[in-house]
Design a protein around this motif. Structure first.
Motif, PDB file in Angstrom:
ATOM      1  N   ARG B 164       0.842  -1.197   0.000  1.00  0.00           N
ATOM      2  CA  ARG B 164       0.000   0.000   0.000  1.00  0.00           C
ATOM      3  C   ARG B 164       0.874   1.242   0.000  1.00  0.00           C
ATOM      4  O   ARG B 164       2.008   1.211   0.451  1.00  0.00           O
ATOM      5  CB  ARG B 164      -0.924  -0.012   1.222  1.00  0.00           C
ATOM      6  CG  ARG B 164      -1.924  -1.147   1.166  1.00  0.00           C
ATOM      7  CD  ARG B 164      -2.653  -1.348   2.479  1.00  0.00           C
ATOM      8  NE  ARG B 164      -3.550  -0.238   2.800  1.00  0.00           N
ATOM      9  CZ  ARG B 164      -4.399  -0.261   3.822  1.00  0.00           C
ATOM     10  NH1 ARG B 164      -4.482  -1.320   4.599  1.00  0.00           N
ATOM     11  NH2 ARG B 164      -5.165   0.781   4.083  1.00  0.00           N
ATOM     12  N   GLY B 170      -2.163   5.239   1.760  1.00  0.00           N
ATOM     13  CA  GLY B 170      -2.280   3.809   1.973  1.00  0.00           C
ATOM     14  C   GLY B 170      -3.116   3.100   0.926  1.00  0.00           C
ATOM     15  O   GLY B 170      -3.650   2.023   1.158  1.00  0.00           O
ATOM     16  N   SER B 347      -2.045  -4.813   6.394  1.00  0.00           N
ATOM     17  CA  SER B 347      -0.899  -3.944   6.112  1.00  0.00           C
ATOM     18  C   SER B 347       0.336  -4.821   6.006  1.00  0.00           C
ATOM     19  O   SER B 347       0.838  -5.319   7.006  1.00  0.00           O
ATOM     20  CB  SER B 347      -0.705  -2.919   7.233  1.00  0.00           C
ATOM     21  OG  SER B 347      -1.882  -2.171   7.432  1.00  0.00           O
ATOM     22  N   LYS B 351       7.304  -0.324   7.432  1.00  0.00           N
ATOM     23  CA  LYS B 351       7.142   1.121   7.260  1.00  0.00           C
ATOM     24  C   LYS B 351       8.343   1.820   7.896  1.00  0.00           C
ATOM     25  O   LYS B 351       8.789   1.428   8.966  1.00  0.00           O
ATOM     26  CB  LYS B 351       5.846   1.597   7.931  1.00  0.00           C
ATOM     27  CG  LYS B 351       5.604   3.107   7.852  1.00  0.00           C
ATOM     28  CD  LYS B 351       5.124   3.538   6.470  1.00  0.00           C
ATOM     29  CE  LYS B 351       5.188   5.058   6.275  1.00  0.00           C
ATOM     30  NZ  LYS B 351       6.462   5.534   5.718  1.00  0.00           N
ATOM     31  N   TYR B 414      -1.956   0.581   9.085  1.00  0.00           N
ATOM     32  CA  TYR B 414      -2.803   1.630   8.508  1.00  0.00           C
ATOM     33  C   TYR B 414      -4.134   1.752   9.230  1.00  0.00           C
ATOM     34  O   TYR B 414      -4.565   2.835   9.624  1.00  0.00           O
ATOM     35  CB  TYR B 414      -3.079   1.339   7.027  1.00  0.00           C
ATOM     36  CG  TYR B 414      -1.912   1.559   6.112  1.00  0.00           C
ATOM     37  CD1 TYR B 414      -1.571   2.836   5.672  1.00  0.00           C
ATOM     38  CD2 TYR B 414      -1.135   0.498   5.673  1.00  0.00           C
ATOM     39  CE1 TYR B 414      -0.494   3.039   4.831  1.00  0.00           C
ATOM     40  CE2 TYR B 414      -0.054   0.692   4.829  1.00  0.00           C
ATOM     41  CZ  TYR B 414       0.267   1.962   4.407  1.00  0.00           C
ATOM     42  OH  TYR B 414       1.318   2.165   3.575  1.00  0.00           O
ATOM     43  N   MET B 424      -1.196   6.813   9.283  1.00  0.00           N
ATOM     44  CA  MET B 424       0.187   6.420   9.050  1.00  0.00           C
ATOM     45  C   MET B 424       0.958   7.615   8.491  1.00  0.00           C
ATOM     46  O   MET B 424       2.071   7.895   8.876  1.00  0.00           O
ATOM     47  CB  MET B 424       0.215   5.274   8.046  1.00  0.00           C
ATOM     48  CG  MET B 424       1.568   4.689   7.838  1.00  0.00           C
ATOM     49  SD  MET B 424       2.064   3.639   9.189  1.00  0.00           S
ATOM     50  CE  MET B 424       1.287   2.103   8.740  1.00  0.00           C
TER      51      MET B 424
END
Lengths: 122, 596
Positions: B164, B170, B347, B351, B414, B424
Motif C-alpha cells: 500500500r 495507503g 498492512s 514502514k 494503517y 500512518m
C-alpha cells in the motif's frame, strides 16, 4: 545493457570487492602489525596474503591487522581464525610462507604445521 | 581493486551538516600520509538512520561502528585502527566493553529490531556507484520483469503482495497500476512523489540520498507494467544532496543502458527526468504535484477523474511515493508470498518512521507493520530522555493525530492508526512527554497548514485560519466557554468540504487532541491554566518562601527587576512586572521557584 549476463557479470565483480562489508562468520587472517611486526616485514606478509587471496578469487576470507601479541622474537606473526573461531598461530613469516598458508590452510583446510608457533618453539 | 579495509562514512544530510566533508578530507589526507590509500577504501554511503549519533563511520572488516566522529578524531582512528589494527573503543557505538565488536552494528537494539527492505542499501552501498547497487541484486528485478514476465504478471505480483502507498494515503499500489494499465492511450506517465513535506519526516530524502537506483529501477518496472515510456521524479529543491545523487544515478543508468531505448535488448524503452519543486507542502498532493510539473501554479483540482485516468497533461499517470517504489524491486525478486509473511493482515511489509521529539535515539527506523508503539519507543528508540513519562506520539504530521499513552500497545498499521483518529501518513513520529502541552502541539500543526494552504478553496483557506485564531486565543488565556465546541464544528465542516487532502486532513491534529486530551483544553479555557506548563501567557512564577534562602541571585538575574526582597529573607516576584522568561527558575540553586 543488452543482457542479464552482462548485469550478472557486474554484480559478481563488485560483490567480490564488497564482501569485506559482510558480517557473516568467515575465516579471518590477522597479521600482527605493531612496531616489532612491521620491522620484521609484516607489511610484505600482509600484502602477500591479500594478493594471493585475490589471485585465487577467495572472497570469504578477510585480512585484518592487530597489535603486538607478545612474541616479538617470532615476528612476523599471523593468526588464522576459521569460521568456528579455532585459531592457528603462524610465526616467522615471509611473503612466500604467506602464499603457502593460503594455498594449504585456506584452500585445502590443512594446517601448515612447519610454520606454526609449536614447530618454531620445538 | 580489492582493499583490505573499507571505511564507510555517512554522507546523508544530517551527518554532512556535522562536518562530514571536513572528516572526509582529513581522512584522505591521513591515509595518503601513511601510504594507505591503496589498502584502505573510503566509501560514501547514505544515511544509517541513527542520526542522533552522527557523524557515523563504520570500518570493515571489523565492522567497528564509530559515532559522534569529529575531524580531530581522524588521526587517532587512522593511527590506531587502520595502521595498528586497534579499535578506538572510546568512539564505539553502544557497549564499549564488548570484546567482539565485529557485529556491533547488528547487535545494537536500534538496529536488530528493524526489518530493512526500503532502506536495505542505505548505509551499505555508495549511492554514487551504480556497480555497488548492482552487486546487491540491483536492476535484477527489472531484468526479470522485462525478460520473464508480462506487464499483467508484474501488476498481479504487486497486487498479491498487498503493498500500500507509503506516502500517506495507503492506497493499494497494485490497484493503482491496474487502473492506469487498463487505460488505452498513446502516452502514459510514471511519476514519483519526492515532495516530502511533513515536518520531521525525512525517509524519502534518505532513500534518494542513500539508494537512488532503487527508485529508478522501480519506476522503470512501473513503466513496463502500465505501458509508459517516460517518468518524472518530482523532488523538492531543498534536498540538494538528494537531487545531485539522483542526477548522478540517472546518468549512470543511461550509460549502462538501464534507462533509454531497448532495455535488456527488449522493445521496452523508458527514460526519466527530474522536476524540482519549490517546497510548497500542497505540491505533495497528487493533482497539485502534476499541475506543478506541467509548469502551472501548484494547486489541486477535483477528483475524479483520478490521475490513473487523466493525469499529467491529461494522460493516464501513476504517482507513487519514494518509499513505495523502494519496495518494488525486492517484491519482484523475492516474490509476493515472501512479502506477505511480513506485517499484519491488511498492512503488509514494513514502514519507515522518522522518530523525533522526546526520544533518545532520534533517527530513521524501518519496522515490520504490526509492531507496537511501545516497542518502537522503548526497544528501538531507547526510551524517553531523563526518565520522563510518555504522554503521546504524533504520527502523520499535520494530517495526522496523536496516539495517547493508553494506546501504547496497539500494533501499528494503517487501519489501527485510522481507528485511533491518527494516520500512518508519510511516517513522521514525534514522541511527546509530560512536559508537552497538547493544545500547543495542535496549534503548531495548524499554524503549519494555515501557512501552507494554497488558498484555492475557502474551507481550507479561511476555515483553518479561524481554527488557528481560536487556538491562539485559548493558549493566551483568553479562551471562552464554547470554544472547544466551535473548534469541533469547524473541523467537521472543513473535513467534509475542502477540495484536497491537505484541507480535508488539516483539522485532524486538533480533533485527535480534543478526543484524548479534552481535559487539557478545558483547563486552558475554564481555569486559564496550562497543566503542562508550556503556554507562557497562562503561567505564573512563584518563590516558595520555605525554600528561599534569600541569596538575591534571582533578583540580580531578572531582566525586568520584578524580584525584590531583603538578603537572607524570602524574596517575592511582582506578577505585574514578570515577563515569564523563566530565568529565575534556571538560576535558583535551591529549587525555590515554581511555575504553575
Amino acid at each position: 545493457m543488452k543482457s542479464i549476463e552482462e548485469l550478472k557479470a557486474i554484480r559478481d565483480r563488485t560483490l567480490k570487492e564488497m564482501s569485506i562489508r559482510d558480517n557473516e562468520d568467515k575465516m579471518r587472517i590477522v597479521v600482527g602489525m605493531a612496531t616489532c611486526g612491521i620491522a620484521a616485514g609484516a607489511k610484505n606478509v600482509m600484502n602477500a596474503f591479500i594478493d594471493e587471496l585475490n589471485k585465487r578469487n577467495i572472497n570469504n576470507v578477510t585480512v585484518s591487522m592487530t597489535g603486538c601479541i607478545g612474541i616479538c622474537r617470532l615476528e612476523p606473526v599471523a593468526e588464522v581464525f576459521d569460521a568456528t573461531g579455532e585459531k592457528t598461530t603462524y610465526v616467522k613469516l615471509d611473503a612466500e610462507k604467506a602464499r603457502r598458508i593460503v594455498a594449504e590452510h585456506i584452500v585445502n583446510q590443512k594446517v601448515v604445521t612447519e610454520f606454526t608457533v609449536g614447530a618454531a618453539e620445538r | 581493486m580489492v582493499y583490505r579495509s573499507h571505511v564507510l562514512i555517512c554522507n546523508g544530510t544530517g551527518c554532512t551538516a556535522s562536518k562530514v566533508p571536513e572528516i572526509m578530507a582529513r581522512l584522505e589526507k591521513a591515509l595518503a600520509e601513511k601510504g594507505l590509500e591503496k589498502e584502505v577504501k573510503i566509501v560514501k554511503t547514505g544515511c544509517f538512520g541513527l542520526c542522533e549519533k552522527g557523524p557515523i563511520m563504520v570500518v570493515y572488516p571489523e565492522g567497528a561502528t564509530y559515532c559522534h566522529v569529529a575531524p580531530d578524531d581522524i588521526e587517532e582512528i587512522v593511527n590506531e585502527h587502520l595502521v595498528k589494527g586497534r579499535i578506538v573503543k572510546r568512539l564505539l557505538l553502544g557497549d564499549k566493553d564488548v570484546e567482539d565488536v565485529a557485529k556491533s552494528l547488528d547487535n545494537v537494539g536500534f538496529f536488530n529490531r528493524q526489518v530493512r527492505i526500503a532502506l536495505r542499501n542505505c548505509g551499505v552501498i555508495n549511492p554514487e556507484v551504480i556497480d555497488e547497487y548492482i552487486a546487491r541484486d540491483g536492476y535484477m528485478a527489472l531484468a526479470k520483469a522485462l525478460t520473464e514476465m508480462t506487464p499483467q504478471q508484474v501488476i498481479d505480483e504487486i497486487k498479491k503482495s498487498g503493498l500500500r502507498g507509503r506516502g500517506g494515503g495507503g492506497f493499494p499500489t497494485g490497484m493503482k497500476w491496474q487502473f492506469a494499465a487498463n487505460q488505452v492511450s498513446d502516452q502514459k506517465y510514471v511519476c514519483c512523489n519526492a515532495d516530502e513535506g511533513d515536518p520531521g519526516a525525512f525517509m524519502d530524502r534518505s532513500i534518494l540520498e542513500g539508494d537512488p537506483h532503487s527508485v529508478i529501477e522501480a519506476m522503470a518496472i512501473a513503466g513496463y507494467a502500465i505501458g509508459a515510456n517516460q517518468g518524472y521524479i518530482y523532488v523538492r529543491a531543498e534536498y540538494p544532496i538528494a537531487v545531485q545523487r539522483l542526477q548522478i544515478a540517472i546518468s549512470q543508468a543511461r550509460e549502462y543502458g538501464l534507462l533509454g531505448k531497448n532495455i535488456f535488448g527488449t522493445d521496452f524503452s523508458f527514460d526519466l527526468d527530474i522536476r524540482l519543486g519549490a517546497g510548497a507542502f500542497v505540491c505533495g498532493e497528487e493533482t497539485a504535484l502534476m499541475t506543478s510539473i506541467e509548469g502551472h501554479r501548484g494547486e489541486p483540482r477535483t477528483r475524479p477523474p483520478f490521475p490513473a485516468v487523466k493525469g499529467l497533461w491529461g494522460k493516464p499517470t501513476i504517482l507513487n511515493n519514494v518509499e513505495t517504489y523502494a519496495n518494488i524491486p525486492v517484491i519482484l525478486l523475492k516474490g509476493a508470498d515472501w512479502f506477505n509473511t511480513i506485517g499484519t493482515e491488511k498492512s503488509k511489509g514494513t514502514k519507515v518512521f522518522a522518530i523525533g521529539g522526546k526520544i533518545n535515539n532520534t533517527g530513521l527506523v524501518e519496522i515490520p507493520m504490526g509492531m507496537t508503539l511501545r516497542e518502537v519507543i522503548y526497544d528501538i528508540g531507547g526510551g524517553i530522555p531523563k526518565g520522563k513519562k510518555f504522554k503521546a506520539a504524533q504520527t502523520g504530521g499535520p494530517s495526522g493525530g496523536c496516539i495517547p499513552a493508553s494506546h501504547i500497545d496497539v500494533p501499528i498499521d494503517y487501519d489501527n492508526l485510522l481507528e485511533l483518529g491518527s494516520m500512518m501518513g508519510s511516517g513522521g513520529m514525534i514522541i511527546m512527554d509530560e512536559d508537552n502541552c497538547m493544545v500547543d502541539i495542535a496549534k503548531f500543526f495548524l499554524e503549519f497548514t494555515v501557512d501552507e494552504s494554497c488558498g484555492k478553496c475557502p474551507p481550507c483557506r479561511i476555515g483553518t485560519k479561524r481554527m488557528y485564531e481560536i487556538l491562539d486565543r485559548i493558549t493566551s488565556g483568553k479562551g471562552e466557554e464554547g470554544d472547544i465546541e466551535k473548534l469541533e464544528l469547524l473541523a467537521e465542516n472543513i473535513k467534509q468540504s475542502a477540495l484536497c487532502g491537505l484541507g480535508q486532513t488539516a483539522p485532524n491534529p486538533v480533533l485527535s487532541t480534543i478526543r484524548y486530551f479534552r481535559d487539557e483544553y478545558e483547563a486552558h479555557v475554564k481555569e486559564h491554566r496550562c497543566p503542562a506548563g508550556v503556554c507562557r501567557a497562562l503561567l505564573k512564577y512563584f518563590i516558595i518562601p520555605d525554600k528561599c534562602k534569600g541569596c538575591s541571585l534571582c533578583s540580580k538575574k531578572c531582566p525586568v527587576g520584578a524580584i525584590s526582597g531583603e538578603i537572607k529573607k524570602p524574596y517575592v516576584i511582582d506578577q505585574n512586572k514578570c515577563i515569564k522568561c523563566g530565568v529565575c527558575m534556571d538560576t535558583c540553586k535551591f529549587a525555590a521557584i515554581e511555575k504553575k
